[in-house]
Scaffold this active site. Structure first.
Site, short mmCIF file in Angstrom:
data_model
loop_
_atom_site.label_atom_id
_atom_site.label_comp_id
_atom_site.label_asym_id
_atom_site.label_seq_id
_atom_site.Cartn_x
_atom_site.Cartn_y
_atom_site.Cartn_z
N SER A 139 38.05 32.76 40.49
CA SER A 139 36.63 33.13 41.56
C SER A 139 36.70 31.93 42.34
CB SER A 139 35.88 33.15 40.86
OG SER A 139 34.50 33.39 41.62
N TYR A 152 29.95 32.04 33.62
CA TYR A 152 30.91 32.16 34.26
C TYR A 152 31.80 31.72 35.56
CZ TYR A 152 32.79 35.90 37.85
OH TYR A 152 33.57 35.99 38.54
P1 NAD Z 1 35.25 45.30 37.82
O1 NAD Z 1 33.91 45.44 36.56
O2 NAD Z 1 35.65 46.56 37.97
O3 NAD Z 1 36.85 45.32 36.22
C1 NAD Z 1 36.20 44.41 35.35
C2 NAD Z 1 37.22 45.31 34.47
O4 NAD Z 1 37.38 44.40 33.02
C3 NAD Z 1 37.13 46.29 33.91
O5 NAD Z 1 38.14 46.89 33.85
C4 NAD Z 1 36.25 46.73 32.59
O6 NAD Z 1 37.17 47.32 31.36
C5 NAD Z 1 37.16 45.35 31.88
N1 NAD Z 1 36.19 44.34 30.72
C6 NAD Z 1 35.53 44.48 30.84
N2 NAD Z 1 35.30 43.55 28.99
C7 NAD Z 1 36.85 43.67 28.90
C8 NAD Z 1 36.90 43.14 27.64
N3 NAD Z 1 36.33 43.40 26.32
N4 NAD Z 1 38.10 43.79 27.63
C9 NAD Z 1 38.80 44.30 28.06
N5 NAD Z 1 38.41 44.98 29.06
C10 NAD Z 1 37.18 44.28 29.92
O7 NAD Z 1 34.95 44.14 38.03
P2 NAD Z 1 35.73 43.38 39.07
O8 NAD Z 1 34.99 43.03 39.91
O9 NAD Z 1 36.85 43.57 39.23
O10 NAD Z 1 36.36 42.00 38.66
C11 NAD Z 1 37.52 41.61 37.77
C12 NAD Z 1 37.92 39.97 38.39
O11 NAD Z 1 37.41 40.14 39.20
C13 NAD Z 1 36.77 39.30 36.86
O12 NAD Z 1 37.54 38.15 36.15
C14 NAD Z 1 36.24 38.78 38.26
O13 NAD Z 1 35.26 37.15 37.39
C15 NAD Z 1 36.64 38.48 38.80
N6 NAD Z 1 35.94 38.41 40.90
C16 NAD Z 1 34.94 39.10 41.30
C17 NAD Z 1 34.57 38.95 42.26
C18 NAD Z 1 33.92 40.32 43.28
O14 NAD Z 1 33.14 39.87 43.68
N7 NAD Z 1 34.37 41.36 42.08
C19 NAD Z 1 34.76 38.22 43.17
C20 NAD Z 1 35.70 37.08 42.13
C21 NAD Z 1 36.15 37.33 41.17
#
Ligand code: NAD
Length: 256
Positions: A139, A152
């Site tokens: 991130s 985080y």
């Molecule tokens: P999201 O909530 O849509 O997806 C998260 C996924 O992780 C889901 O499939 C959820 O079921 C799964 N998950 C959560 N806990 C779990 C566990 N204990 N075991 C197995 N699966 C689990 O979120 P997202 O925004 O798509 O995030 C995905 C990644 O991208 C994360 O690592 C997040 O930190 C990172 N990220 C997101 C953003 C953003 O703006 N959305 C920005 C930077 C980084």
């Protein structure tokens, strides 16, 4: 470019960024194993349209034994694990003094320690077959901090450090390891933070605008499709010497 014959495991791919990356890899010909707590059947249906083999495993990424079972499942059922995308992640926002210890432990386990476990278990097979791609979805919070996100930010900085060590330990092989650092992407994880602003009195438009304006100069969200294209590039032979990078795609967030 084709990923025909390769198998990708994308953790946390039932929604958001993971699902977007899984879709792009499947479209490029990869077999894909889906993981996550969301609607796994819907994700499998969505990915199946590309005609490659799609599997799923419900491992809880906070549980090392379940992670080991999932890696064994992929290697047993698909014959290889060639592309590992460490994407599962959760968020919790609170000041340090109020940060629930249980949330700290869960974020470190799911966002950081799971990357150690999947990587240590996937590497022997990749070394044996002489090829691999490890993509860690970190991130902008792996590069800079924000108040209220101690666990985080600590986990994502840790993921970038682990990415560099993995890249060094595989530097003379055809296995590469890189981190992708997205800015705001409108996924369920970020919608929760917009909803918190709406609950505090903002209109939906204002909440969305304010969230972007605080961090992301483009005032526009990064999309999961754009991240899928970057992931595909990092899987290509053109990216064979991209090693240990922390590649931001963030609307200008960390340029400030
Ligand atoms: P999201 O909530 O849509 O997806 C998260 C996924 O992780 C889901 O499939 C959820 O079921 C799964 N998950 C959560 N806990 C779990 C566990 N204990 N075991 C197995 N699966 C689990 O979120 P997202 O925004 O798509 O995030 C995905 C990644 O991208 C994360 O690592 C997040 O930190 C990172 N990220 C997101 C953003 C953003 O703006 N959305 C920005 C930077 C980084």
């Amino acid at each position: 470019m084709t990923l025909k014959g390769k198998t990708a495991l994308v953790t946390g791919s039932t929604s958001g960024i993971g699902l977007g990356i899984a879709a792009r890899l499947a479209q490029a010909g990869a077999n894909v194993v889906v993981n996550g707590f969301g609607d796994i059947d819907a994700a499998v249906r969505e990915l199946s349209v590309h005609g490659t083999r799609i599997g799923h495993h419900g491992a809880d990424m906070a549980q090392p034994e379940q992670i080991a079972e999932m890696i064994a499942y992929v290697e047993r059922e698909f014959g290889s694990l060639d592309i590992l995308v460490n994407n599962a992640g959760i968020q919790h926002v609170a000041a340090l003094e109020d940060f629930p210890v249980e949330r700290w432990n869960a974020i470190i386990a799911i966002n950081l320690s799971s990357v150690f476990h999947t990587t240590r278990l996937a590497l022997p097979g990749m070394r044996q077959r002489g090829w691999g791609r490890i993509l860690n979805i970190a991130s902008t919070h792996g590069l800079v901090a924000s108040a209220g996100k101690s666990a985080y930010v600590a986990a994502k900085h840790g993921v970038i450090g682990l990415t560099k060590t993995t890249a060094l330990e595989t530097a003379t092989t055809a296995i590469t390891c890189n981190a992708i650092c997205p800015g705001w992407v409108l996924t369920p994880l970020v919608q929760q933070q917009i909803d918190a602003r709406i609950a505090a009195g903002a209109s939906p438009e204002q909440a969305r605008h304010d969230l972007l304006a605080e961090k992301q100069p483009s005032l526009d969200f990064v999309t999961a499709d754009q991240l899928g294209e970057l992931a595909l590039f990092l899987c290509s032979e053109a990216a064979a010497q991209v090693r240990g990078a922390a590649w931001n795609m963030d609307g200008g967030w960390v340029a400030q």
